[in-house]
Design a protein around this motif. Structure first.
Motif, mmCIF file in Angstrom:
data_model
loop_
_atom_site.group_PDB
_atom_site.id
_atom_site.type_symbol
_atom_site.label_atom_id
_atom_site.label_comp_id
_atom_site.label_asym_id
_atom_site.label_seq_id
_atom_site.Cartn_x
_atom_site.Cartn_y
_atom_site.Cartn_z
ATOM 1 N N PRO A 51 -15.288 7.049 5.920
ATOM 2 C CA PRO A 51 -16.365 6.198 6.428
ATOM 3 C C PRO A 51 -15.874 4.825 6.906
ATOM 4 O O PRO A 51 -14.794 4.381 6.509
ATOM 5 N N GLY A 53 -14.954 1.123 7.217
ATOM 6 C CA GLY A 53 -14.694 0.081 6.234
ATOM 7 C C GLY A 53 -14.144 0.566 4.903
ATOM 8 O O GLY A 53 -14.008 -0.214 3.960
ATOM 9 N N ALA A 54 -13.793 1.842 4.794
ATOM 10 C CA ALA A 54 -13.286 2.368 3.524
ATOM 11 C C ALA A 54 -11.894 1.822 3.191
ATOM 12 O O ALA A 54 -11.462 1.869 2.040
ATOM 13 N N GLY A 55 -11.209 1.309 4.222
ATOM 14 C CA GLY A 55 -9.879 0.754 3.984
ATOM 15 C C GLY A 55 -8.760 1.570 4.610
ATOM 16 O O GLY A 55 -7.595 1.443 4.224
ATOM 17 N N ASP A 80 -10.696 3.768 17.557
ATOM 18 C CA ASP A 80 -11.995 3.140 17.329
ATOM 19 C C ASP A 80 -12.972 3.689 18.355
ATOM 20 O O ASP A 80 -12.566 4.172 19.407
ATOM 21 N N ARG A 96 -5.929 -5.372 10.343
ATOM 22 C CA ARG A 96 -5.533 -5.012 8.971
ATOM 23 C C ARG A 96 -4.131 -4.424 8.906
ATOM 24 O O ARG A 96 -3.746 -3.859 7.889
ATOM 25 N N GLY A 145 -14.226 5.506 12.048
ATOM 26 C CA GLY A 145 -14.921 5.601 10.775
ATOM 27 C C GLY A 145 -16.346 6.083 10.896
ATOM 28 O O GLY A 145 -17.263 5.413 10.478
ATOM 29 N N LYS A 190 -10.384 0.804 -2.938
ATOM 30 C CA LYS A 190 -11.166 -0.312 -3.508
ATOM 31 C C LYS A 190 -11.430 -0.056 -4.981
ATOM 32 O O LYS A 190 -12.533 -0.280 -5.491
ATOM 33 N N ASP A 192 -10.443 -1.697 -7.250
ATOM 34 C CA ASP A 192 -10.688 -2.971 -7.937
ATOM 35 C C ASP A 192 -12.189 -3.232 -8.068
ATOM 36 O O ASP A 192 -12.621 -4.133 -8.767
ATOM 37 N N ARG A 193 -12.974 -2.426 -7.359
ATOM 38 C CA ARG A 193 -14.422 -2.594 -7.437
ATOM 39 C C ARG A 193 -15.035 -1.633 -8.439
ATOM 40 O O ARG A 193 -14.459 -0.607 -8.773
ATOM 41 N N SER A 224 -5.894 0.581 -4.479
ATOM 42 C CA SER A 224 -6.513 -0.689 -4.129
ATOM 43 C C SER A 224 -5.602 -1.265 -3.049
ATOM 44 O O SER A 224 -4.628 -1.948 -3.333
HETATM 45 N N1 LIG Z 1 -11.796 -5.117 -2.508
HETATM 46 C C1 LIG Z 1 -11.061 -4.380 -1.700
HETATM 47 N N2 LIG Z 1 -11.217 -4.516 -0.369
HETATM 48 C C2 LIG Z 1 -10.462 -3.743 0.443
HETATM 49 C C3 LIG Z 1 -9.512 -2.822 -0.064
HETATM 50 N N3 LIG Z 1 -8.927 -2.186 0.979
HETATM 51 C C4 LIG Z 1 -9.484 -2.705 2.095
HETATM 52 N N4 LIG Z 1 -10.390 -3.646 1.785
HETATM 53 C C5 LIG Z 1 -11.203 -4.458 2.708
HETATM 54 O O1 LIG Z 1 -12.174 -3.635 3.307
HETATM 55 C C6 LIG Z 1 -12.413 -4.044 4.645
HETATM 56 C C7 LIG Z 1 -12.221 -2.893 5.591
HETATM 57 O O2 LIG Z 1 -10.871 -2.472 5.574
HETATM 58 P P1 LIG Z 1 -10.208 -1.675 6.781
HETATM 59 O O3 LIG Z 1 -8.818 -1.367 6.376
HETATM 60 O O4 LIG Z 1 -10.429 -2.393 8.041
HETATM 61 O O5 LIG Z 1 -11.119 -0.365 6.741
HETATM 62 P P2 LIG Z 1 -11.169 0.824 7.807
HETATM 63 O O6 LIG Z 1 -11.533 2.044 7.056
HETATM 64 O O7 LIG Z 1 -9.902 0.858 8.593
HETATM 65 O O8 LIG Z 1 -12.374 0.359 8.729
HETATM 66 P P3 LIG Z 1 -12.771 0.929 10.172
HETATM 67 O O9 LIG Z 1 -11.516 1.193 10.943
HETATM 68 O O10 LIG Z 1 -13.602 -0.160 10.745
HETATM 69 O O11 LIG Z 1 -13.573 2.177 9.900
HETATM 70 C C8 LIG Z 1 -11.456 -5.190 4.910
HETATM 71 O O12 LIG Z 1 -12.144 -6.403 4.724
HETATM 72 C C9 LIG Z 1 -10.388 -5.011 3.858
HETATM 73 O O13 LIG Z 1 -9.753 -6.218 3.506
HETATM 74 C C10 LIG Z 1 -9.353 -2.716 -1.479
HETATM 75 O O14 LIG Z 1 -8.557 -1.941 -2.024
HETATM 76 N N5 LIG Z 1 -10.160 -3.519 -2.247
#
Ligand SMILES: Nc1nc2c(ncn2[C@@H]2O[C@H](COP(=O)(O)OP(=O)(O)OP(=O)(O)O)[C@@H](O)[C@H]2O)c(=O)[nH]1
Ligand SMILES: [Mg+2]
Lengths: 313, 132
Positions: A51, A53-55, A80, A96, A145, A190, A192-193, A224
């Motif tokens: 999904p 923003g999953a990281g 994207d 990132r 995502g 994540k 850490d959440r 994390s």
């Molecule tokens: N707290 C926390 N935040 C995280 C972690 N990993 C990523 N983030 C944050 O989550 C947000 C999204 O991370 P991205 O790596 O851009 O996620 P993505 O899945 O590539 O997002 P899209 O490409 O937009 O789908 C950023 O603000 C990161 O800093 C983690 O392990 N812990």
């Protein structure tokens, strides 16, 4: 030196240009892909999906950094979505991927879906091949995502990683069963959440429900990414999956299946273009449309009229 | 350019200032004009910007800066681009840049400089008209 020679030597400018040629389907694209094909097949492909923003990007960044330290050359295709209205796109995955941006042996290309469904772009497979031919040991593909239906990655990657996070994706029901079944590795990022352990439990329960489990049980890795935690474990899981595929013979089978799909797709595209140009060439088509619109003829017999002569050729 | 060719632009923020609202507004306007816009985030070094621009094979590069270090950073970027085979990329600057500095920047290969308050339309049109 030709662009192909440049690509095979790993020249950045040539790799970048060839990708542009293929993305834009310029006339020289097919010949170029023909000449590099025999140089592909050595890179290992890892897909990251999940999904928004999953990281995914953050994980790709950390994993790539580790692989670089092991002396590996890495190519990354970061996808994207394109805007359905303008056809343009905002490509932000690089934000990132900052740890690896100036690593000598890393090549990152941001691409938009250009209207394709399924989480990939039409050219993603070819771009992966170009990076493979350019000598990359590992090619990583990050899908868009969209979360629900990005299943195409499983046909393009050797190992598919599904990245989930607690909170938003807590409700495992929201992820389509098809994706859950095809993932080779689950990542709960994540960590850490709050809620990470709960999410792990529900993934495990879902895996237990599988009545016909295959020989590979997908591991669930807790990471994390921002804290650089769990990265080693994730890499180890990828390595284990790779060994499993190799030893069981599934890697070759998967890749063959992938090529089968690709050939069919290419034939379909070619035939569809042929049909379209034929239809447009003879002005009869517009007249047929008029007739159907006036209810003088139905669409089905109209199709008969168009396709019959083509079939006889 | 071929009919299916989509213009690719990178919007980059060199220097140490921490504001990218303006850069994001422009990035969105370029996307809405049908371009693919690569955005790389804050505080990029000239080396990082040039590496990314070459890998992404962009047609244009828009450098947005508020920190006042443009006289140093912009020419460094155009020089690196020339050294690495990116001399065909259309490089533009935007942000807080004193009028007096503009001729020098243009001399260094910055094709146009957009001051604060330039409408996004002007920038979009400049890119459209000048990418080859
Ligand atoms: N707290 C926390 N935040 C995280 C972690 N990993 C990523 N983030 C944050 O989550 C947000 C999204 O991370 P991205 O790596 O851009 O996620 P993505 O899945 O590539 O997002 P899209 O490409 O937009 O789908 C950023 O603000 C990161 O800093 C983690 O392990 N812990
Ligand atoms: Mg991402």
């Amino acid at each position: 030196m030709t662009i192909i020679e440049g690509v095979l030597r790993g020249n950045v400018r040539d790799i970048a240009r060839l990708i542009t040629i293929v993305e834009n389907e310029l006339p020289e694209a097919t010949a170029a892909m023909q000449s590099i094909f025999s140089h592909t097949g050595t890179a290992y492909t890892i897909g990251f999906t999940g999904p928004p923003g999953a990281g995914k990007s953050t994980l790709v960044d950390k994993i790539t950094l580790q692989l670089c330290r092991q002396g590996k050359k890495i190519g990354i295709v970061a996808i994207d979505p394109s805007s359905p209205f303008s056809g343009g796109a905002l490509l932000g995955d690089r934000i990132r991927m900052r740890d690896i941006i100036t690593e000598q042996e890393v090549f990152i290309r941001s691409v938009s879906t250009r209207g394709s469904m399924g989480g990939l772009s039409r050219a993603a497979g070819d771009i992966a091949k170009i990076l493979d031919a350019a000598g990359k040991d590992v090619v990583i593909i990050e899908t868009v995502g969209v979360g629900q239906d990005e299943v195409d990655i499983f046909k393009t990657a050797d190992t598919s990683v599904l990245v989930l996070m607690p909170g938003a994706g807590d409700d495992i029901q929201s992820i389509k069963a098809g994706i859950m079944e095809i993932a080779d590795i689950f990542v709960v990022n994540k960590a850490d959440r709050e809620g990470a352990d709960g999410l792990i439990t529900s993934i495990r329960q879902m895996l237990d429900l599988n009545t016909a489990p295959g020989p590979w049980r997908p591991p669930i890795i807790k990471t994390s990414a921002t804290q650089n935690e769990g990265i080693e474990e994730l890499l180890k899981a990828v390595q284990e999956h790779r060994e499993f595929l190799t030893i069981s013979g599934s890697l070759a089978a998967r890749r063959k299946e992938r090529l089968r799909t690709e050939i069919i797709r290419l034939v379909e595209r070619r035939v569809s273009r042929l049909v379209q140009s034929q239809i447009k060439q003879n002005g009869r088509f517009e007249k047929l449309v008029e007739k159907v619109a006036a209810r003088e003829e139905d669409p089905y017999s109209c199709v008969e009229r168009i396709v019959k002569p083509l079939e006889q050729k | 350019m071929g009919k299916d060719t989509i213009v690719r632009v990178m919007v980059a923020k060199p220097g140490l200032d921490g504001h990218d609202r303006g850069a994001k507004v422009i990035a969105r306007a370029l996307r809405d004009a049908g371009m693919e816009v690569i955005y790389t985030g804050l505080r990029q070094t000239p080396e990082q910007i040039v590496t990314a621009a070459l890998q992404e094979d962009v047609d244009a590069l828009l450098l947005s800066i508020l920190s006042g270090a443009h006289n140093h950073l912009f020419p460094r970027i155009t020089q690196l681009l020339r050294e690495k085979g990116g001399e065909n990329i259309l490089v533009m600057g935007g942000g807080v840049i004193p009028q007096d500095d503009i001729p020098g920047l243009k001399q260094a290969g910055i094709r146009e400089v957009f001051g604060p308050g330039t409408s996004t339309e002007v920038i979009v049109n400049f890119v459209k008209e000048n990418v080859t």
